[in-house]
Structures are given as C-alpha cells and as structure tokens.
Design a protein around this motif. Structure first.
Motif, PDB file in Angstrom:
ATOM      1  N   THR A  72      95.259 -26.778  49.223  1.00 38.39           N
ATOM      2  CA  THR A  72      94.307 -26.294  48.326  1.00 38.39           C
ATOM      3  C   THR A  72      95.119 -25.095  47.603  1.00 38.39           C
ATOM      4  OG1 THR A  72      93.963 -24.308  49.824  1.00 38.39           O
ATOM      5  CG2 THR A  72      92.579 -26.442  50.166  1.00 38.39           C
TER       6      THR A  72
ATOM      7  N   ILE B 251      86.006 -22.305  39.669  1.00 37.99           N
ATOM      8  CA  ILE B 251      86.024 -23.295  40.775  1.00 37.99           C
ATOM      9  C   ILE B 251      86.449 -22.462  42.056  1.00 37.99           C
ATOM     10  CG2 ILE B 251      86.530 -25.263  39.506  1.00 37.99           C
ATOM     11  CD1 ILE B 251      89.249 -25.269  40.887  1.00 37.99           C
TER      12      ILE B 251
ATOM     13  N   VAL C  49      88.923 -24.359  48.536  1.00 40.91           N
ATOM     14  CA  VAL C  49      88.549 -25.713  49.079  1.00 40.91           C
ATOM     15  C   VAL C  49      89.076 -26.886  47.946  1.00 40.91           C
ATOM     16  CG1 VAL C  49      86.615 -25.116  50.497  1.00 40.91           C
ATOM     17  CG2 VAL C  49      86.059 -25.490  48.037  1.00 40.91           C
ATOM     18  N   SER C  50      89.443 -26.529  46.742  1.00 40.11           N
ATOM     19  CA  SER C  50      89.667 -27.514  45.648  1.00 40.11           C
ATOM     20  C   SER C  50      91.280 -27.788  45.668  1.00 40.11           C
ATOM     21  CB  SER C  50      89.564 -26.580  44.239  1.00 40.11           C
ATOM     22  OG  SER C  50      88.315 -26.385  44.275  1.00 40.11           O
ATOM     23  N   PRO C  51      91.472 -28.916  46.026  1.00 40.29           N
ATOM     24  CA  PRO C  51      92.870 -29.414  46.358  1.00 40.29           C
ATOM     25  C   PRO C  51      93.673 -29.321  44.903  1.00 40.29           C
ATOM     26  CG  PRO C  51      91.474 -31.147  46.016  1.00 40.29           C
ATOM     27  CD  PRO C  51      90.411 -30.205  45.941  1.00 40.29           C
TER      28      PRO C  51
ATOM     29  N   GLN D   4      96.146 -30.260  42.483  1.00 37.47           N
ATOM     30  CA  GLN D   4      96.479 -31.711  41.718  1.00 37.47           C
ATOM     31  C   GLN D   4      97.641 -31.547  40.876  1.00 37.47           C
ATOM     32  OE1 GLN D   4      92.877 -33.348  40.545  1.00 37.47           O
ATOM     33  NE2 GLN D   4      91.855 -32.944  42.190  1.00 37.47           N
TER      34      GLN D   4
ATOM     35  N   SER E 151      89.053 -21.740  44.911  1.00 38.90           N
ATOM     36  CA  SER E 151      90.267 -22.161  45.048  1.00 38.90           C
ATOM     37  C   SER E 151      90.675 -22.522  46.658  1.00 38.90           C
ATOM     38  CB  SER E 151      91.419 -21.004  44.630  1.00 38.90           C
ATOM     39  OG  SER E 151      91.076 -19.865  45.612  1.00 38.90           O
TER      40      SER E 151
ATOM     41  N   GLN F  25      88.470 -27.251  32.265  1.00 40.47           N
ATOM     42  CA  GLN F  25      87.042 -27.172  32.970  1.00 40.47           C
ATOM     43  C   GLN F  25      86.341 -25.889  32.708  1.00 40.47           C
ATOM     44  OE1 GLN F  25      86.999 -28.004  37.237  1.00 40.47           O
ATOM     45  NE2 GLN F  25      88.922 -29.252  37.068  1.00 40.47           N
TER      46      GLN F  25
END
Length: 829
Positions: free
Chosen positions: A20, A61, A65-67, A69, A63, A57
C-alpha cells in the motif's frame, strides 16, 4: 521481485509491488499519520488521517488500503490534506473525555509529576517517588515543609471531601530516604569541559548548580555567607526547616560534584569581570532579595527598630537581639509572619502585627497567618504607622503612633487603596519594632566593578532578565530566582533556576534550547468547578490524614520543628485517596500526539465534558474507559483470539458511535496486546498507575524467562522501577505478542514482600546476612555435598522470576561447576 516506481513528496521511490502507499511511505521514512491502521487488517471505519493526494485524481484517497502503482505522483502534506486531518481530529476530539494531565500537575509551578509520585507512594516505592520529584525539584526536603501548596488548590478530591495532602507526601518520601540512607544515584552526563559560576547559594543557586552539574558542567557556587542555604537557612528558622535536614539536602546536591567557595562577597572578593577572566563560560546570578524596603517614617532609624531580614538572619546565626517584652511587626507578607512566630519563640510576651488592610487582603498565605494567630500573635488591622519616638512611659522603649485606615474609592485599575482617617491616631507602647515591607535585590545599583554598574534593573530594584532566555544585558550572564522576580515561594525560585540552567546549557554548548512541553491538554472541565459530579460516582468520603503537629502552646516555646511528618502508614493511606485524574496512557496516546502536531485547539473545537460510560474494572488486568474511545478499532483487529466485542447501538451524523460497546468475551487470554494497540487511554493496564510525562525512560530489551519460547520483551524502566513490559511488533519470534505472564507477570519485582537481602538459617531462625557470607555458606555446603555423595546428588532449579541471562548462568553453573545435568526450570512444572 517485481517493483514499481512512484514519487512521494517529490522523492522518487522504487518499491516492492503489492504494497500500500502507507507501507511504501513508512519503509521510506515518510510519515503519514494514522489512528486506525493495523498491518494486514484493514478497517471498515477508517480514521481518514492517512488521506493523500494523487496527481490526476480529484478526491483524497486512503493510503492505508490503496496499492502503490507505477508512475503515481503522491503528496502527503499539502494545505488541503492538513485541513482535512485537522477537521477529522476535531471530530474525534469532540467526544473524547478525560484528563491528559491531572489538574494538580498543571497547577504546580514546577510542573512536577504529582500523580506519578503519589502513585509510587501508594505502591511503597518511596525511593522512586523521590527520584521522580527530583527530576524537576532538587529541594524536596525544604519545599515539602514551606511550599504554599498550589497543587492542592486544584486537587479534584476537593469536590468529594478534602484535597490530597500532596506536599506532606513529598516531605514523607524525602524524609524516608534520608532516614534509610538511600543513595538516589542521580545520573550525570559526561563532562563537557564548560565552567559555570553561580553567585548565591540559596534555593535558586543550588537548583541551578544541581541541573547544570547533571548536564556535565563544572559548577562553582560563590556564597557570601559562611554556610549555604540562603533564604532556606536565614529566612526560615529551625521550627520550619531543621538545620540537619537542610544540611542533608544541600549535601545531596554537592555530592554531584559541585564546588563551593564560602564567605565570598560579590563586589569585594570577586566581580563579574574577574569571573570571566578566570575562564568561566557563563555566570548565573542568584543572590535573592536580601535588601529590605526601609520603613520611611520619622524616628524609624533607632537601635530598637529592625528590618525583617536583618532580624531573622541574626536569629539564625544565634545572635539574638534583645527585643524586650512587647514588639510590633509592620507588614503583612509571609516574612512578617515568620518574624512574628520567631519573636514569640524568642520569649516576647506580646507580638502585634500591623497592616493597613483587612486580614483576607494580607499578602501572606492564609495558612501562615493562621499559624501565627494560633501561636499568640495579635493583629492590628486597618492601621498604619505614622511616627516612632522614644517612650516616656516606664516599661517600654518606643512609642509607635498609628492611624486608622479605610479603603478609598477604586483607582483606574479598580483597586481601593488604604487612606488615613483624620483624627483617628493612637499610640502603641512597644520595646522593639520589625518592619517587613518587602524586599529588593539591591538598594540602588550593584557595585564593585564596571560590569556590575551596568546591570539593568527593573523599577522594583530587581535584575532585569529576559523571561525566555534568562539572560541579562551582559553577554554570558544570566539571572533567576527572587533576584529577578522579587520575593516568591521556594518552588518558584526552583522553577526559575531550572529554566535558567536549561538556557545556560544551550548557551555554553552552542545548541538550541530544547523545546518546552506542549500545554495541550484534554480536561474533564474547562473550569475547576465545571467538572461533572458523575466523575465521582462510587467514590466514598475519606478525609485526609492530619499532619501530626505539636500544640501551639508547646511549640511556641522553642525552635523545634512544629510539623512532625507522616508515618509510613499515614502516607500509604493518604496516597490511596488520590483519584488518579491524569491519563496513565499519556506517553503513548496517538490522539494527543497528532492533535499537538496539527495544532488542534480543542478549546475552540470542543472536547467531551461529561462522562457517558462508567469505567469497567471487570477484566483481571485491564481497565476499560469507553469515554476515551475514538472507535479506531485497533484493539479488536490486533487481537489474535477474537476476544474483543466492539460495536455501537448507532452512529451520529459524523460517524461517531452512540451507545458504544467495548468489552471482552471468554476467549480472552489476557495477553494485553489490545492495550498496546489502543490509540488513546481507553484500554489501560491496571498495574500501570504511574503516568509518564517527560521523565527519562530506559527501554531494556530482554527475553521472557517464563518458558522456552524465547519471546522478546521490552522492559520500560524509570530509575530502578519497571513501569511496564511491552514487545516489539517487528521482532521475531513473537512479533509483539506475549502471554499473560510475559506482559503482566512482572509486578513481583516491586512487591513489598520480595526478598532483597540473603537469609541464612542460624539457630533455627532465618536472619539477614551479607552477600559474601551467604555465598561462602552456600559454596561450602555444595562443596561438602559433592565431596560426600557425588555431583549427581545435587539438583538445581532455575527460576522463572530471574532474568533469562541469570537462568543461562544457572544451568552453566550446574553443568560446569557442579558437574551434573540435574538442572531444570520450575516453569516447566
């Protein structure tokens, strides 16, 4: 390993794929705050503190749980994010209810951890209690006897019955350590090579010397009198501070390595310039306020009229002047009360205190006024002296003319000043007069050298020093205590000198001064009287212990100490009255830390003001206080046994729980991991009753000795006391997990009945002995048994209450010294 490349706050980072954003940031030492994160266990009710911006975006968001990328451009500290975090903290703080620090702690000028040392007393840890006091106050013997007790005025116990006798407990632990010859082993930093001169050996000078020496500096005190102590010796007589106690207290400071030069008068035997020429890197002026404000009325200069400090000093030096049978004390300050009580002890039959206002308006502490009253002092109030003349009446030396006073109309500040009433004069026949109208640092200007003449003074004839830096208008010269503030309490002089010591250290070492502790504080009521009485449900009335005191008609006949001190039993009973208002999770509260870091003003945004839930003590080792819970869920997700019940009847419009459910089911094994995971103080260990503020705590890593699993533990040690046992969630083999013994099974170390000295049976009785005798005795017995019956006739058990290292030595001893494999560990039984 598959990797991704991304940018966080302008730094390009190559990271392992599948992590994450929060995990990548942490591995790169980029701080993204969070209150709810538990590694590998996401929550359905996120705290939203870890929100970040991603280029391209629109919305923020999570951080956690967001992978991460490939090609992401991430910002974690923009104004938009800061505003969002501040909003979230404000929402969480609105319902968080409790005290960060106890109000007694906040009221103490010395900011001493009052709740902490009382908790130590309650556990019988008197040495540790005194060590905690001396972290901020090196004069506990004196302060424990003469402090005005600011802290007790804000003790919440007042709202139940009476305040805890905080100051008497401070005195008790000091006296106990003195009578038991305890060496506190106060630590010192490595020598710095810097030399500091301290002018004045009173409370401020001794305090500065204490803290500067502890920082590794070479300190020399220059004292004009033949003995150290200043106001402690020459302002308080033995009935307040016994000389053997004062000498012991001073020696505890000198034993740190402080040098002393006595009978050295500033301006005569040395000057500021001569000290600089001798190589002192800084100078601290702590000369107090030894100059009395003169009584300026006709006839005031005569052989039988004294200033307060001159009179008290002569009494302290054993050079008592003849004061006759009737004396007048002019003034209503604390020193005037000391003079009145001293005159009575000297044998003056009639002592009259004269003051131009009412009794409640006297600047002296009301406690001191009551003591003087009980011992026989008379008070002539709303009166002021006019003239002094030789008396023509037989049996008196002086004729003191007085005039009655009344309060005039309020001035621009709303203060009503005393005004004489025409035609109301009367005469008081006395033998001597002592005036106590206040004190100054200097009568006019300092003298003795060119630098002395340039010292800037305040209108009140005290030294003008910068409030923040303690520096005066001469480079490298600092000042503190009464010499700057004017006459104050001993604890206030201690605080001023401690602050100056910090400033001097920063100056001579060329480093910035350490930042002061934040004043941020959750409180159960904005005002002392605003506290909801629900806080005291279930607390029974238990009046304070009364200080054993010699009757006034007896104690006023001599100079022996009046207050005799608590017994150990009284101290324990009194310590148990403490309500422990402050949070014992103070040092680990993430909510408080983030609120401070984000400059949250809870006085504007709001905080909980009423307890909604009663504390739950049903768990054998853990206290549950749902009033502090922010529903982060870390406790529930950190539990490996699904032993916590966490939920709510409903949620309000801001997502906060209403009708909170938090408790344990029968799956709980009391491992305590939930407590270490709690983001506030909602879950706390029953055994941890001592809040940690700024006191130094050592973390000692060791191996739990209770079984052979080899769990790694962290002993959090303050002084010689283990405060708690925790574990590192990143360290194998247990990764933060401990059993009930590992986390809670170490209270025996401080148990009152623990044996700390060896015993040998003599004539059928176990008696204490020295370690040398005990070891010789044991070695001889083992040697004889081995010689007579062989090594396998001996078996050894190592103890789960010894350290892992000691257990290792035990088995080595049995195998190599005794020569047998008959060795086991009692925990295996």
């Amino acid at each position: 390993m598959t990797t991704v490349t991304l940018t966080i706050n302008g730094a390009e980072i190559v990271a392992e794929a599948g992590l994450t954003i929060l995990e990548v940031a942490r591995r790169s030492d980029i701080i993204i705050p969070t209150l709810c994160h538990v590694q590998g266990k996401p929550t359905g009710n996120p705290c939203q503190m870890c929100m970040v911006e991603i280029e391209g975006q629109e919305d923020l968001i999570l951080s956690c749980v967001s992978p991460a990328q490939e090609g992401m451009v991430i910002t974690s500290d923009s104004d938009r994010i800061a505003a969002h975090r501040l909003e979230r903290l404000a929402i969480l703080a609105e319902t968080h209810f409790g005290d960060c620090k106890a109000p007694c702690n906040l009221t103490c000028p010395g900011q001493i951890n009052v709740q902490g040392y009382i908790a130590h007393v309650a556990k019988g840890q008197y040495e540790e209690a005194l060590r905690l006091v001396m972290e901020r106050n090196p004069l506990p013997f004196s302060v424990g006897r003469v402090c005005p007790r600011f802290c007790e005025t804000r003790c919440r116990r007042i709202l139940v019955d009476e305040p805890v006798s905080i100051n008497h407990l401070k005195r008790f632990v000091a006296d106990w350590c003195m009578s038991h010859e305890i060496d506190l082993e106060i630590p010192k930093d490595a020598p710095t090579g810097k030399r500091i001169a301290v002018i004045g050996g009173g409370p401020a000078g001794l305090t500065a010397a204490h803290f500067l020496t502890r920082k590794g500096h070479d300190v020399t005190i220059f004292e004009s009198s033949p003995m150290l102590g200043g106001a402690l010796r020459y302002g308080f007589l033995e009935y307040r501070i016994p000389r053997d106690v004062l000498n012991y207290e001073i020696n505890t400071i000198l034993r740190l390595g402080v040098s002393v030069k006595l009978s050295q008068k500033w301006g005569k035997d040395f000057t500021l310039q001569s000290l600089k020429d001798q190589g002192y890197d800084a100078i601290f002026i702590a000369t107090g306020t030894g100059v009395d404000i003169p009584l300026e009325i006709p006839g005031a200069v005569n052989p039988h009229t004294y200033s307060a400090m001159k009179y008290l000093r002569r009494m302290a030096e054993g050079k008592a002047p003849d004061m006759g049978k009737r004396a007048a004390v002019i003034g209503g300050n604390n020193i005037a009360m000391e003079v009145a009580r001293t005159l009575i002890r000297q044998g003056v039959a009639e002592v009259t205190v004269i003051y131009p206002r009412s009794r409640v308006e006297m600047p002296a502490h009301q406690r001191n006024i009551r003591e003087a009253d009980k011992e026989g002092a008379q008070f002539l109030l709303m009166a002021s002296p006019v003239t002094i003349a030789d008396s023509v009446e037989q049996g008196s030396r002086l004729k003191l003319e007085l005039i009655r006073m009344k309060l005039g109309e309020p001035d621009a500040k709303g203060v009503r000043q005393p005004e004489p009433m025409p035609g109301s004069s009367n005469i008081l026949q006395v033998d001597s007069i002592v005036s106590s109208l206040g004190q100054r640092a200097v009568s006019d200007t300092f003298s003795g050298g060119e630098l002395e003449k340039t010292i800037a003074l305040s209108p009140n004839k005290t030294i003008d020093a910068n409030v923040r830096s303690s520096q005066i208008n001469i480079n490298g010269v600092f000042a503190g205590g009464d010499a700057v503030s004017g006459p104050r309490s001993v604890i206030q002089a201690v605080v001023s000198a401690r602050r100056a010591a910090d400033n001097i250290h920063a100056y001579v070492m060329g480093v910035p001064k350490e930042e002061g502790e934040s004043r941020f504080n959750f409180t159960r009521g904005k005002g002392f009287d605003d506290v909801d009485l629900k806080n005291f449900d279930g607390i029974n009335v238990k009046l304070r212990e009364k200080m054993p005191t010699r009757p006034p008609e007896i104690c006023s006949q001599d100079f022996d100490e009046v207050k005799l001190g608590f017994s150990e039993k009284m101290a324990l009973h009194e310590a148990e009255r403490c309500l422990s208002c402050g949070c014992t999770a103070y040092d680990r509260c993430d909510l408080k830390e983030l609120a401070i870091n984000h400059n949250l003003n809870i006085n504007k945004t709001g905080m909980g003001t009423t307890p909604v839930y009663a504390r739950d003590y049903s768990h054998p080792a853990i206290i549950v206080d749902k009033n502090k819970c922010i529903f982060c869920g870390r406790c529930e997700r950190a539990c490996e046994y699904d032993a916590l019940e966490l939920g709510a009847d409903s949620f309000d419009d801001k997502g906060r729980p209403v009708g909170l459910i938090l408790g344990f089911n029968d799956k709980c094994v009391s491992c305590g991991k939930c407590v270490d995971s709690c983001s506030t103080g909602a879950l706390n260990k029953k055994a941890q009753t001592i809040p940690l503020h700024t006191e130094p705590v050592t973390e000692v890593r060791s191996t739990c000795p209770y079984c052979g699993a080899g769990c790694q533990i962290i002993l959090r040690v303050k002084g010689k006391t283990i405060i708690e046992v925790t574990a590192d969630p990143e360290q194998a083999p247990n990764y933060g997990a401990l059993c009930v013994k590992g986390r809670f099974g170490h209270e025996f170390i401080q148990h009152k009945e623990r044996l700390t000295k060896p015993l040998i049976r003599k004539n059928g009785m176990l008696v204490e002995t020295s370690w040398d005798e005990a070891l010789d005795y044991t070695a001889k017995k083992l040697f004889d048994l081995k010689a007579m019956y062989g090594p396998d006739s001996i078996a050894g058990f190592s103890c789960a209450r010894a350290t892992n290292e000691e257990n290792f030595l035990m088995q080595k001893f049995m195998r190599t010294s005794i020569g047998t494999n008959n060795i086991d560990h009692c925990a295996r039984l």
